[in-house]
Design a protein around this motif. Structure first.
Motif, PDB file in Angstrom:
ATOM      1  N   PHE A 105       0.832  -1.207   0.000  1.00 50.03           N
ATOM      2  CA  PHE A 105       0.000   0.000   0.000  1.00 50.03           C
ATOM      3  C   PHE A 105       0.867   1.258   0.000  1.00 50.03           C
ATOM      4  O   PHE A 105       0.571   2.239  -0.701  1.00 50.03           O
ATOM      5  N   SER A 106       1.952   1.248   0.763  1.00 55.65           N
ATOM      6  CA  SER A 106       2.849   2.414   0.806  1.00 55.65           C
ATOM      7  C   SER A 106       3.545   2.632  -0.536  1.00 55.65           C
ATOM      8  O   SER A 106       3.783   3.785  -0.933  1.00 55.65           O
ATOM      9  N   ILE A 107       3.854   1.552  -1.229  1.00 54.44           N
ATOM     10  CA  ILE A 107       4.465   1.683  -2.557  1.00 54.44           C
ATOM     11  C   ILE A 107       3.490   2.350  -3.524  1.00 54.44           C
ATOM     12  O   ILE A 107       3.867   3.248  -4.302  1.00 54.44           O
ATOM     13  N   MET A 108       2.225   1.952  -3.462  1.00 53.18           N
ATOM     14  CA  MET A 108       1.213   2.568  -4.329  1.00 53.18           C
ATOM     15  C   MET A 108       1.030   4.042  -3.991  1.00 53.18           C
ATOM     16  O   MET A 108       0.841   4.870  -4.892  1.00 53.18           O
ATOM     17  N   ILE A 109       1.082   4.382  -2.706  1.00 52.24           N
ATOM     18  CA  ILE A 109       0.982   5.793  -2.311  1.00 52.24           C
ATOM     19  C   ILE A 109       2.151   6.585  -2.871  1.00 52.24           C
ATOM     20  O   ILE A 109       1.982   7.684  -3.429  1.00 52.24           O
ATOM     21  N   THR A 110       3.360   6.035  -2.774  1.00 57.64           N
ATOM     22  CA  THR A 110       4.561   6.758  -3.185  1.00 57.64           C
ATOM     23  C   THR A 110       4.581   7.013  -4.684  1.00 57.64           C
ATOM     24  O   THR A 110       4.843   8.139  -5.133  1.00 57.64           O
ATOM     25  N   ILE A 111       4.317   5.991  -5.476  1.00 60.23           N
ATOM     26  CA  ILE A 111       4.476   6.131  -6.926  1.00 60.23           C
ATOM     27  C   ILE A 111       3.288   6.827  -7.580  1.00 60.23           C
ATOM     28  O   ILE A 111       3.385   7.239  -8.750  1.00 60.23           O
ATOM     29  N   SER A 112       2.165   6.977  -6.868  1.00 60.92           N
ATOM     30  CA  SER A 112       0.986   7.623  -7.450  1.00 60.92           C
ATOM     31  C   SER A 112       0.722   9.007  -6.876  1.00 60.92           C
ATOM     32  O   SER A 112      -0.293   9.624  -7.208  1.00 60.92           O
ATOM     33  N   SER A 113       1.610   9.513  -6.030  1.00 59.45           N
ATOM     34  CA  SER A 113       1.384  10.809  -5.392  1.00 59.45           C
ATOM     35  C   SER A 113       1.701  11.944  -6.359  1.00 59.45           C
ATOM     36  O   SER A 113       2.522  11.805  -7.269  1.00 59.45           O
ATOM     37  N   ASN A 114       1.055  13.078  -6.131  1.00 56.04           N
ATOM     38  CA  ASN A 114       1.306  14.261  -6.956  1.00 56.04           C
ATOM     39  C   ASN A 114       1.997  15.375  -6.183  1.00 56.04           C
ATOM     40  O   ASN A 114       2.057  16.505  -6.644  1.00 56.04           O
ATOM     41  N   SER A 115       2.522  15.059  -5.002  1.00 52.02           N
ATOM     42  CA  SER A 115       3.284  16.033  -4.225  1.00 52.02           C
ATOM     43  C   SER A 115       4.396  15.315  -3.492  1.00 52.02           C
ATOM     44  O   SER A 115       4.276  14.122  -3.164  1.00 52.02           O
ATOM     45  N   TRP A 116       5.480  16.044  -3.213  1.00 47.80           N
ATOM     46  CA  TRP A 116       6.624  15.434  -2.543  1.00 47.80           C
ATOM     47  C   TRP A 116       6.317  15.079  -1.093  1.00 47.80           C
ATOM     48  O   TRP A 116       6.893  14.146  -0.538  1.00 47.80           O
ATOM     49  N   ILE A 117       5.408  15.806  -0.472  1.00 49.69           N
ATOM     50  CA  ILE A 117       5.059  15.499   0.927  1.00 49.69           C
ATOM     51  C   ILE A 117       4.385  14.135   1.033  1.00 49.69           C
ATOM     52  O   ILE A 117       4.719  13.323   1.916  1.00 49.69           O
ATOM     53  N   SER A 118       3.446  13.857   0.137  1.00 52.65           N
ATOM     54  CA  SER A 118       2.789  12.549   0.162  1.00 52.65           C
ATOM     55  C   SER A 118       3.756  11.431  -0.234  1.00 52.65           C
ATOM     56  O   SER A 118       3.653  10.301   0.274  1.00 52.65           O
ATOM     57  N   CYS A 119       4.723  11.742  -1.120  1.00 56.06           N
ATOM     58  CA  CYS A 119       5.764  10.751  -1.447  1.00 56.06           C
ATOM     59  C   CYS A 119       6.604  10.444  -0.213  1.00 56.06           C
ATOM     60  O   CYS A 119       6.950   9.274   0.047  1.00 56.06           O
TER      61      CYS A 119
END
Length: 335
Positions: free
Chosen positions: A20-34
């Motif tokens: 789930f964290s990998i999906m959050i990282t690669i699909s984020s549109n901001s560096w904070i969410s990455c």
């Protein structure tokens, strides 16, 4: 001997959280969410390192957490500077993005920031090593592709080739040899991400498949040091399967590991980039200490004349895939 795929309910939950964290990282549109995805990824990996009643694993978990925390704090600080500089339209943004890449390289354990990984890898079990060498590499490298500095990546590719190929020559620990092999494969990963994200994911799929098979072998026979290879009394088929996976991981044709390296080489040759020549030359040194692993199996061992039927079917099947890699590629092209 513990099973390679033994995961209890709690670890299964953390593994799901890792995905789930990998999906959050690669699909984020901001560096904070990455950054949040990377932190979630780090916390979900810690239970795979930590083991109860094992002081060495506890120490390794603390060291790993501290190292990842240092890089994460630096990354968060640089991200804050980037947001502030963007508001003020400052000309130092390329330098800040370069620092972001350096922080991600530190989290990965890529050369020249690889020394912490070599020291910690000895206390990892084979399942933790597989996750660290395959799944954990995907989010930071995808983030690096968001801001590609080609010249800087060429420098990192050269450093990974040098440290990865030369560092494994004098090692006696199999875990350290595979760690330096992983450092060398960073050069192919960064070359693949320069081409496209799909090429990188294809390379990671092949690399993860071969690594999983090889780590299952070492877990099955409980190997740690090169000297233990002299004591193996398995059959010829088992030794041949180890040999096949070693050569496939080294990228020797016609095995499966050669396919992504071949495709990457074709692209760089068409682009008239001479860095691929350096990578191929250094891969010969990398292949040498792969072969160093199975020299005792072939020349210094008394092999049994009868085959032992206790070989795991999964090991045999995955080794068959490593052997017939180019056959699958030809079928794919004809389709």
């Amino acid at each position: 001997m513990t099973s390679f795929f033994f995961i209890n309910n709690s670890k299964l939950m953390f593994f799901t959280l890792m995905m789930f964290s990998i999906m959050i990282t690669i699909s984020s549109n901001s560096w904070i969410s990455c950054w949040m995805g990377l932190e979630l990824n780090t916390f979900s990996f810690l239970p795979f390192i930590f083991k109860k009643k094992n002081f060495l694993s506890s120490e390794t978990s603390i060291k790993y957490f501290l190292i990842q925390s240092i890089s994460s704090v630096n990354l968060l600080f640089i991200i804050s500077l980037i947001n502030w500089k963007m508001m003020n339209k400052n000309f130092f943004l390329p330098l800040l993005f370069l620092n972001v890449i350096i922080c991600l390289l530190f989290k990965l354990g890529s050369a020249p920031f690889h020394f912490w990984m070599i020291n910690l890898i000895e206390s990892f079990d084979w399942l933790s090593m597989f996750i660290f060498f395959s799944i954990q590499k995907i989010p930071p490298i995808i983030l690096i592709s968001f801001y590609l500095n080609i010249k800087f990546l060429y420098l990192i590719i050269i450093l990974n080739c040098l440290f990865g190929s030369l560092g494994g020559l004098n090692q006696l620990s199999i875990r350290k040899i595979l760690s330096y092999s992983s450092i060398f494969n960073f050069s192919w990963m960064f070359s693949a991400i320069i081409i496209s994200e799909m090429m990188f994911l294809f390379f990671m799929f092949i690399y993860s498949l071969i690594s999983m098979n090889l780590f299952m072998f070492f877990n099955f026979i409980n190997l740690t040091f090169l000297s233990q290879l002299h004591n193996i009394k398995n059959n010829k088929l088992f030794i041949i399967l180890i040999l096949i996976n070693m050569l496939s991981l080294g990228g020797l044709p016609p095995f499966l590991g050669f396919i992504p390296e071949w495709l990457i080489s074709i692209y760089f040759i068409q682009m008239k980039s001479y860095i691929i020549l350096f990578i191929v030359i250094m891969s010969l040194i990398n292949l040498y200490y792969y072969m160093q692993l199975f020299f005792p199996l072939i020349f210094l061992n008394k092999l049994q004349s009868k085959w032992n039927t206790n070989i795991n079917f999964n090991l045999f099947f995955l080794s068959y895939i490593s052997t017939t890699g180019l056959l699958f590629l030809n079928i794919f092209f004809f389709i």
